[in-house]
Design a protein around this motif. Sequence first.
Motif, PDB file in Angstrom:
ATOM      1  N   ASP A   1       0.830  -1.200   0.000  1.00 48.05           N
ATOM      2  CA  ASP A   1       0.000   0.000   0.000  1.00 48.05           C
ATOM      3  C   ASP A   1       0.864   1.249   0.000  1.00 48.05           C
ATOM      4  O   ASP A   1       1.752   1.413   0.845  1.00 48.05           O
ATOM      5  CB  ASP A   1      -0.931   0.010   1.213  1.00 48.05           C
ATOM      6  CG  ASP A   1      -1.987  -1.072   1.124  1.00 48.05           C
ATOM      7  OD1 ASP A   1      -2.283  -1.505  -0.005  1.00 48.05           O
ATOM      8  OD2 ASP A   1      -2.512  -1.490   2.170  1.00 48.05           O
ATOM      9  N   ILE A   2       0.587   2.132  -0.954  1.00 53.73           N
ATOM     10  CA  ILE A   2       1.309   3.401  -1.083  1.00 53.73           C
ATOM     11  C   ILE A   2       0.540   4.449  -0.294  1.00 53.73           C
ATOM     12  O   ILE A   2      -0.504   4.938  -0.728  1.00 53.73           O
ATOM     13  CB  ILE A   2       1.438   3.807  -2.559  1.00 53.73           C
ATOM     14  CG1 ILE A   2       2.153   2.709  -3.346  1.00 53.73           C
ATOM     15  CG2 ILE A   2       2.168   5.131  -2.699  1.00 53.73           C
ATOM     16  CD1 ILE A   2       2.154   2.927  -4.841  1.00 53.73           C
ATOM     17  N   LYS A   3       1.054   4.783   0.869  1.00 52.01           N
ATOM     18  CA  LYS A   3       0.370   5.735   1.737  1.00 52.01           C
ATOM     19  C   LYS A   3       1.283   6.078   2.918  1.00 52.01           C
ATOM     20  O   LYS A   3       2.442   5.630   2.965  1.00 52.01           O
ATOM     21  CB  LYS A   3      -0.948   5.144   2.259  1.00 52.01           C
ATOM     22  CG  LYS A   3      -0.777   3.919   3.142  1.00 52.01           C
ATOM     23  CD  LYS A   3      -2.120   3.421   3.667  1.00 52.01           C
ATOM     24  CE  LYS A   3      -1.957   2.267   4.640  1.00 52.01           C
ATOM     25  NZ  LYS A   3      -3.258   1.809   5.177  1.00 52.01           N
ATOM     26  N   GLU A   4       0.765   6.853   3.830  1.00 50.93           N
ATOM     27  CA  GLU A   4       1.499   7.185   5.046  1.00 50.93           C
ATOM     28  C   GLU A   4       1.040   6.250   6.158  1.00 50.93           C
ATOM     29  O   GLU A   4      -0.138   6.237   6.527  1.00 50.93           O
ATOM     30  CB  GLU A   4       1.251   8.644   5.442  1.00 50.93           C
ATOM     31  CG  GLU A   4       2.164   9.119   6.555  1.00 50.93           C
ATOM     32  CD  GLU A   4       2.012  10.606   6.815  1.00 50.93           C
ATOM     33  OE1 GLU A   4       3.022  11.321   6.875  1.00 50.93           O
ATOM     34  OE2 GLU A   4       0.855  11.068   6.952  1.00 50.93           O
ATOM     35  N   HIS A   5       1.952   5.466   6.672  1.00 53.92           N
ATOM     36  CA  HIS A   5       1.650   4.485   7.721  1.00 53.92           C
ATOM     37  C   HIS A   5       1.983   5.096   9.082  1.00 53.92           C
ATOM     38  O   HIS A   5       3.100   5.580   9.292  1.00 53.92           O
ATOM     39  CB  HIS A   5       2.454   3.209   7.521  1.00 53.92           C
ATOM     40  CG  HIS A   5       2.302   2.604   6.155  1.00 53.92           C
ATOM     41  ND1 HIS A   5       1.422   1.584   5.876  1.00 53.92           N
ATOM     42  CD2 HIS A   5       2.919   2.885   4.978  1.00 53.92           C
ATOM     43  CE1 HIS A   5       1.513   1.263   4.595  1.00 53.92           C
ATOM     44  NE2 HIS A   5       2.416   2.040   4.033  1.00 53.92           N
ATOM     45  N   GLU A   6       1.030   5.043   9.981  1.00 53.05           N
ATOM     46  CA  GLU A   6       1.248   5.584  11.323  1.00 53.05           C
ATOM     47  C   GLU A   6       1.540   4.437  12.297  1.00 53.05           C
ATOM     48  O   GLU A   6       0.729   3.535  12.480  1.00 53.05           O
ATOM     49  CB  GLU A   6       0.023   6.360  11.785  1.00 53.05           C
ATOM     50  CG  GLU A   6       0.213   7.009  13.156  1.00 53.05           C
ATOM     51  CD  GLU A   6      -0.986   7.836  13.584  1.00 53.05           C
ATOM     52  OE1 GLU A   6      -1.041   8.223  14.763  1.00 53.05           O
ATOM     53  OE2 GLU A   6      -1.871   8.067  12.743  1.00 53.05           O
ATOM     54  N   VAL A   7       2.712   4.504  12.899  1.00 52.24           N
ATOM     55  CA  VAL A   7       3.112   3.512  13.896  1.00 52.24           C
ATOM     56  C   VAL A   7       2.602   3.968  15.259  1.00 52.24           C
ATOM     57  O   VAL A   7       2.871   5.095  15.684  1.00 52.24           O
ATOM     58  CB  VAL A   7       4.642   3.347  13.923  1.00 52.24           C
ATOM     59  CG1 VAL A   7       5.055   2.359  15.009  1.00 52.24           C
ATOM     60  CG2 VAL A   7       5.142   2.883  12.564  1.00 52.24           C
ATOM     61  N   GLN A   8       1.855   3.117  15.928  1.00 55.36           N
ATOM     62  CA  GLN A   8       1.323   3.450  17.245  1.00 55.36           C
ATOM     63  C   GLN A   8       2.273   3.050  18.363  1.00 55.36           C
ATOM     64  O   GLN A   8       2.523   3.824  19.294  1.00 55.36           O
ATOM     65  CB  GLN A   8      -0.034   2.783  17.466  1.00 55.36           C
ATOM     66  CG  GLN A   8      -1.192   3.497  16.795  1.00 55.36           C
ATOM     67  CD  GLN A   8      -2.523   2.945  17.263  1.00 55.36           C
ATOM     68  OE1 GLN A   8      -2.616   1.813  17.749  1.00 55.36           O
ATOM     69  NE2 GLN A   8      -3.575   3.731  17.100  1.00 55.36           N
TER      70      GLN A   8
END
Length: 452
Positions: A163-170
């Motif tokens: 997936d081409i997107k901004e991944h948010e690490v929690q």
Amino acid sequence: MKKLAYYFSFLPFQLNFFVLLFVTAGAYALVQNKYSNLQEQTYFILLLRALVMFTAVLFMLMVGIAFFTALICWLYFWVYRRSHKESPLQVSIGDGDKAEAGYISLGLLATGIIKPLLGHVKGRIVFADNRISAALTLDEPVFGKSPLIRTAIKAGRPVWIPDIKEHEVQKAVLYFEDMFRLFSFPFVVSNIQKLLTVPARSEAIAVDVNPDKTQDQTQRIQTPRKTRGELLNYKNFEAGDDIRRIVWKIYAKSRELVVKIPETMDPYASHIHFHPSFYTSTMVSDDLKNAMLNYYKIRIRQVYEALLRTEFAVKYIPDQELAAADDTHEEEATWLYELSTSVWQSAKDATDYMASRREGIYCISSLIPMFEMEELFSNKTPDTLVILVKVSDLWQNQQAFHWTSLFMKTDEHPLDALKRKWLLSPHRRKIITNEKQVQQYLEGQLFRTIIL
């Protein structure tokens, strides 16, 4: 099931512990059942009981050593975490916080770690959408100024992130495992961090453009370029125009008199307004739609970089409101960030920017319904360039079935399984039919069209 697997990962007991416990208990029960009622105290019985006792003591000793070595390292990290304000963990993809989507090296760097005696320290990364990464073994030391003093420890492994997107690490979860992998003490560290996956670079293409001036021309170029030449641009016939420049083919088709504009030499750099459209309707399932979105973004990057190689200044204009990139001081990072974070949208007002403008370069997907085409491009002039991306071409290079897997074990590409779902999708024929209709419509217009 994903939540259940996530919560089970916090159990301090490993599978090896339960196996060892089962084998030991089973052996003890077997011995007790077979030899406990014997009255004769033979040497064999005494030796067997001594062996059972030795095994039990050895088991307790092993469990104790394994338990305390892992627990001490876990307690040390707990104290280290409380005494430091900054997060001791740092997540990375590729060489930093940005990488091309696909198989990416996912990394984890940790400070304040003491490994259990002959044991391991592993980590898992938890994303905002409840995705959990595979286990990463922290086994690569990082040294500071002294080559003998370790300052941190890191791990890395290739993972499939399409997936081409901004991944948010929690957060990230560390597991302190003993030498026998009987125990695994988890430690959760909140680690809000953003990772960006961008479209992969593909084969370079050439796009022939000759745009009108879209902004005030203030940047002078060394070599004047040709602009508004014959066979390139036209305008409506007006009094005083040379009738020899009338384009009779266009008149025969539309009954409008247009003339060719003479070619001139322009000493200023022109600007290109590039309009990628993510407008679509819901035709397929989310996983297929996401795969097509990734393919569409790769094609858009291919077109945009082709425009950047021309002598014109290119401006990327998104069709949706996006959060600003953290590194907006880099022009390349800005458009790449806007492209990577764009999503499919079906809001009608978001497509008005295409219908209201008469000229420019537009990139559309074949998921736009045919009945929307006339509304979007009815007022476009011959200066307009429309680039159509046929998203169904994503599946051309994928194999739905591997016949060699019947005879040997083969590695299957993750998209191959999606292709089988695509072949069985009830909307596949509808999308392909819509692609053909859109292509025929665009090829019959006065403006130029490129099919990818």
